[in-house]
Scaffold this active site. Structure first.
Site, PDB file in Angstrom:
ATOM      1  N   HIS A   1       0.860  -1.188   0.000  1.00  0.00           N
ATOM      2  CA  HIS A   1       0.000   0.000   0.000  1.00  0.00           C
ATOM      3  C   HIS A   1       0.893   1.234   0.000  1.00  0.00           C
ATOM      4  O   HIS A   1       1.958   1.250   0.621  1.00  0.00           O
ATOM      5  CB  HIS A   1      -0.890   0.000   1.245  1.00  0.00           C
ATOM      6  CG  HIS A   1      -1.303   1.373   1.693  1.00  0.00           C
ATOM      7  ND1 HIS A   1      -0.622   2.063   2.686  1.00  0.00           N
ATOM      8  CD2 HIS A   1      -2.298   2.191   1.281  1.00  0.00           C
ATOM      9  CE1 HIS A   1      -1.198   3.238   2.868  1.00  0.00           C
ATOM     10  NE2 HIS A   1      -2.205   3.348   2.020  1.00  0.00           N
TER      11      HIS A   1
ATOM     12  N   HIS B   1      12.422  -1.475   4.141  1.00  0.00           N
ATOM     13  CA  HIS B   1      12.675  -0.508   5.213  1.00  0.00           C
ATOM     14  C   HIS B   1      13.965   0.281   4.982  1.00  0.00           C
ATOM     15  O   HIS B   1      14.013   1.487   5.284  1.00  0.00           O
ATOM     16  CB  HIS B   1      12.705  -1.222   6.561  1.00  0.00           C
ATOM     17  CG  HIS B   1      11.344  -1.493   7.116  1.00  0.00           C
ATOM     18  ND1 HIS B   1      10.650  -0.564   7.857  1.00  0.00           N
ATOM     19  CD2 HIS B   1      10.532  -2.572   7.017  1.00  0.00           C
ATOM     20  CE1 HIS B   1       9.482  -1.069   8.216  1.00  0.00           C
ATOM     21  NE2 HIS B   1       9.383  -2.291   7.707  1.00  0.00           N
TER      22      HIS B   1
END
Length: 286
Positions: A122, A156
């Site tokens: 998302h 990340h």
């Protein structure tokens, strides 16, 4: 505080980012496994039921790589409902009690992958304006049904690098916010492996906050595309597919019960199909 030029600049950039992501996803489809035709986005314009503005709803279904992916753009304006005004007043938005006008623009993306080893994802970035305030919000989070440690680390690491030039604490702050925001209380677990999330970002420097929001949007493809490319041809089993469908159930629960963007879109009369584009094409509950 009309900020007409700034609003137009933000809306144009969100639209341009949408176009680039759509092109990148269709190029990935061309490289995908299988003999079926490569998927292509279906495009239609959306309009608000009340007020003004609308957007573009772009959805690809049953592709080689993507089972369903939506990349939507919108620029809408009108008057906020009483409930929305109360919510914003509680968050400290100035002047919202006396003037209900608003403007908002952004891009919203959700991808559900065909291969269970490829993570769902998302992303959204947006600007919101009222006569008394403006702010940016957004973020991106990864939602694998079968977590692969190196994929989580790449995602990340890319976000950390994107945040670093804009604030020494941005990644840590917004990662923690994502961990809290993308949590499903009734399941007692996160919906995925996190990412970053921020809202109400107004440092007083519009250019700086817009630059950070653009950095988040620009980081999305480098963070996600290598994972999709790496996993799209990986062999998978019926058990992997079962795990994928059950995980999608978690995703659907979160978006229907907790997601702030879903609630806002439906409450302000935006096209319901565009708002609910985030839901998976197929899910399962035990």
């Amino acid at each position: 505080m009309k900020m007409q030029a700034e609003r137009e600049m933000a809306a144009a950039w969100f639209r341009e980012l949408r176009d680039r992501i759509v092109a990148a996803f269709e190029a990935l489809e061309d490289q995908g496994p299988g003999d079926q035709p490569a998927g292509r986005f279906e495009l239609r314009e959306t309009r608000r039921a009340e007020g003004g503005g609308g957007g573009l709803m772009s959805v690809m279904r049953e592709g080689r790589v993507f089972e369903k992916v939506g990349v939507n753009w919108s620029a809408v304006h009108g008057e906020l409902s009483d409930a929305a005004r109360k919510s914003m007043a509680a968050r400290g938005v100035p002047g919202i009690d006396s003037d209900p006008r608003f403007w908002a623009s952004g891009i919203s993306l959700v991808a559900h992958m065909r291969n269970p080893h490829a993570p769902a994802v998302h992303m959204n970035t947006r600007m919101f304006w009222t006569p008394g305030a403006w702010w940016f919000g957004g973020g991106t989070d990864l939602n694998p049904c079968l977590e692969i440690t190196e994929d989580t680390a790449h995602f990340h690491d890319t976000l950390r690098a994107a945040c670093a030039p804009h604030g020494v604490d941005y990644y840590d702050r917004f990662k923690a916010w994502a961990d809290e925001y993308f949590y499903i209380p009734h399941r007692g677990r996160a919906r995925g492996v996190g990412g970053i999330f921020y809202d109400d970002l107004n440092s007083g420097d519009w250019q700086a906050d817009f630059a950070f929001t653009k950095a988040v949007g620009e980081a999305f493809l480098p963070a996600f595309l290598p994972l999709a490319e790496r996993r799209m041809s990986q062999p998978w089993t019926d058990a992997d597919r079962e795990a994928q469908l059950i995980h999608r159930g978690l995703y659907a629960e979160y978006n229907l019960v907790y997601d702030r963007g879903t609630k806002f879109g439906l409450a302000t009369g935006h096209d319901a199909d565009a708002v609910l584009m985030s839901l998976p094409p197929m899910a399962k509950w035990v």
